[in-house]
Write an enzyme that holds these catalytic residues in place. Structure first.
Site, PDB file in Angstrom:
ATOM      1  N   TRP B 107      55.963 -58.684 -34.691  1.00 50.91           N
ATOM      2  CA  TRP B 107      54.521 -58.719 -34.407  1.00 50.91           C
ATOM      3  C   TRP B 107      53.767 -59.567 -35.414  1.00 50.91           C
ATOM      4  CZ3 TRP B 107      54.243 -57.719 -29.688  1.00 50.91           C
ATOM      5  CH2 TRP B 107      55.117 -56.803 -29.116  1.00 50.91           C
ATOM      6  N   ASP B 176      47.062 -54.560 -38.856  1.00 53.55           N
ATOM      7  CA  ASP B 176      47.513 -54.190 -37.511  1.00 53.55           C
ATOM      8  C   ASP B 176      48.183 -52.827 -37.627  1.00 53.55           C
ATOM      9  OD1 ASP B 176      48.772 -53.782 -35.111  1.00 53.55           O
ATOM     10  OD2 ASP B 176      49.931 -55.637 -35.129  1.00 53.55           O
ATOM     11  N   LYS B 200      50.435 -46.777 -28.212  1.00 50.26           N
ATOM     12  CA  LYS B 200      51.510 -46.128 -28.934  1.00 50.26           C
ATOM     13  C   LYS B 200      51.068 -44.744 -29.429  1.00 50.26           C
ATOM     14  CE  LYS B 200      53.383 -50.644 -30.004  1.00 50.26           C
ATOM     15  NZ  LYS B 200      54.713 -50.640 -29.390  1.00 50.26           N
TER      16      LYS B 200
END
Lengths: 365, 365
Positions: B107, B176, B200
């Protein structure tokens, strides 16, 4: 489940709008456990077999309802129509280029504002001169030579107007169909791009349907971030990143419901009948109700009208609400009354409103 | 309603992931009729009182859980973390400027790729040199002078690693937190920007939580389309256009559930205990299971490990699935096994997996 319809009221909201009750019933089951998987629809990997099935079905249904062959990509994106206002010129209006934008109301005005960041916008029709009371005929359009595309909004939620057919142009056609997607047959396959925020006629907010012709998509004129690049979304089957799964899932159910109703021609006939009931109440009121849209441009999704005074409009909204009819207040930018009667809005509800309008006029006229 | 838990299985999906069952129960009611309004949550105007209530509650809960005062804005945006990968440098990395990006996995690598479109990226830690098996200590970071910001990912879903605390830097911190938002206390108020895709730990896909410090927001260095301008979203209370209402609504319920569990400290204690059960099964297997993450960087959200062979890994996943444990296959980019045990994943499910791991190792070791 508490599935009596008696605890639900008539919802004339302009968007997010009413959804079909059989779809809501199905959602209530699938949120707990979809397809007997033991996992709810919100909790499944977007790359697993259950969500593959949802995306495949949704794509097939869009293609079938829109009458598409293999020339177009079907994308499910985030950011709603407003993101498309920006993405379209970012991708397809080159610096120094011109695009035609007939201005038929608030939404096209916003689209024009975003497009001006990237190139020249030719406002091909200035709707404010007529209080946005109609969509232009061919002879009212001032088209530019060699436009990169022509962008129009087929149904204008706020003013309650719609086009009878797509504007006549040789430029690639780009259509914002947010407030009437799949409400009537429309030559979608003739378009370079058609987009629709789902929350009016297709499902919940948070997902936009984008139909784009492949050869047009390949003419993208700017490099940008992945999420704003149609080619990236197409290459990844709308799963460049985690997509708005619930929105696509709900849209798929709504499209299945449209198929069950008989498809677009049947939806259009039903929508015409629903709108006629309310327009008849306007036209038969001896001037008590004044419709905003000119006859040839009357929307069958959003019906806008005024009463003799703002005070009466307030009373109308309040009494309607007390009678179980919500969402009739016009958009804050124009006032008056607006009845939004999307695909999922029941026919009987339109009759109820028409009856109420007659009674109200008799009592207050 | 069919509310027996027996028809649901253990869902170790990395995202979208498992949601709290009391939240799902509530959704099933509110989809039909929320707050006794006679209209379902999907069908309400985003500018009406019911959705006002939802947004107000959600904002207040974010502020309370994150420990924010008035310096930060709470935004609910579309496009997920991937959109933030692009929006952040577009807004805050000036041409000719540099930003620090420690690379700790897939990511951050994607975020780096997007940032390079706008300015210079200093890869402050090259995680691929150690197979992304840990997050950097202060002495492993090569920071640039005068970085516009430092961007890091606090928990790495794919490799199963996490930071013990935010990286030490004087640059504005951008985090993040997608795969662990509100899983442990974290000094969010010290950050310029924290973002998290909801799917999530916070709710369904289709909405991203963004917490941004106002003075940082005002340093935006580029004009862009409205939907990519944090100031526009802040000015309009996340309702610049029709927002992803259902996602914000569900996130609000999940945050209410976190409060009911006792808040972040209680969540963290529970998450530690859950992860310990599985790490103990790895460490006690005599080398049958090999954990990927180094001890100090072990994630308590995503636990990644290998077995002696790929064939055994396949058997492990298949037998676990047959025993009612789904989603244990590692990410397609790294293979192996991954158990994602987000906030909503039950403690008993971790014990079940640990027990299964012991049995499996005994049978195949």
């Amino acid at each position: 489940m508490t599935t009596t319809t008696t605890d639900r009221i008539l919802n004339f909201s302009a968007g997010p709008g009413v959804m079909p009750e059989p779809v809501l019933e199905r959602i209530r089951e699938d949120v707990w456990n979809i397809d007997g998987s033991g996992i709810g629809v919100l909790e499944h990997s977007h790359r697993g077999p259950v969500i593959d099935r949802v995306f495949d079905e949704a794509t097939a249904r869009v293609k079938s309802l829109a009458g598409l062959g293999d020339d177009h990509e079907v994308l499910f994106l985030q950011g709603g129509a407003t993101m498309q206002f920006g993405m379209i010129p970012m991708n397809f209006l080159p610096e120094g280029g011109t695009a035609d934008y007939p201005d038929t109301g608030t939404w096209t005005s916003k689209a024009i504002k975003e497009a001006k960041r990237f190139g020249t916008v030719n406002v091909a029709f200035e709707g404010d001169a007529c209080s946005y009371d109609h969509c232009p005929d061919a002879d009212e359009l001032s088209l530019s030579a060699d436009a990169a595309y022509l962008h129009y909004c087929s149904n204008n939620t706020i003013y309650g107007t719609r086009y009878a057919g797509p504007p006549a142009t040789t430029a690639p056609l780009v259509c914002d169909a947010s407030s009437e997607m799949f409400a009537r047959p429309w030559p979608i396959a003739e378009h370079a791009l058609v987009y629709a925020g789902a929350q009016k006629n297709l499902g919940p907010s948070g997902v936009a349907l984008v139909i784009i012709r492949r050869d047009f998509m390949e003419t993208a004129c700017r490099e940008t971030i992945s999420m704003l690049d149609y080619r990236q979304h197409a290459k990844n089957g709308s799963r460049l990143n985690t997509p708005p799964v619930f929105g696509v899932y709900a849209m798929n159910l709504v499209m299945g419901w449209i198929e069950d109703q008989g498809g677009l021609a049947a939806m259009a006939a039903r929508n015409d009948a629903k709108a006629t009931a309310i327009y008849d109440a306007i036209d038969g009121s001896g001037g008590f109700y004044r419709g905003h849209a000119r006859a040839g441009s009357r929307s069958v999704m959003n019906i806008t009208f005024r009463l003799p005074s703002e005070a009466l409009e307030k009373t109308f909204v309040a009494e309607a609400k007390a009678a179980g009819m919500d969402g009739l207040k016009g958009h804050r930018s124009v006032g008056g009354i607006r009845a939004s009667i999307y695909n999922a809005f029941p026919t009987a509800g339109c009759d109820t409103l028409a009856q109420f309008m007659g009674d109200f006029a008799a009592r207050n006229g």
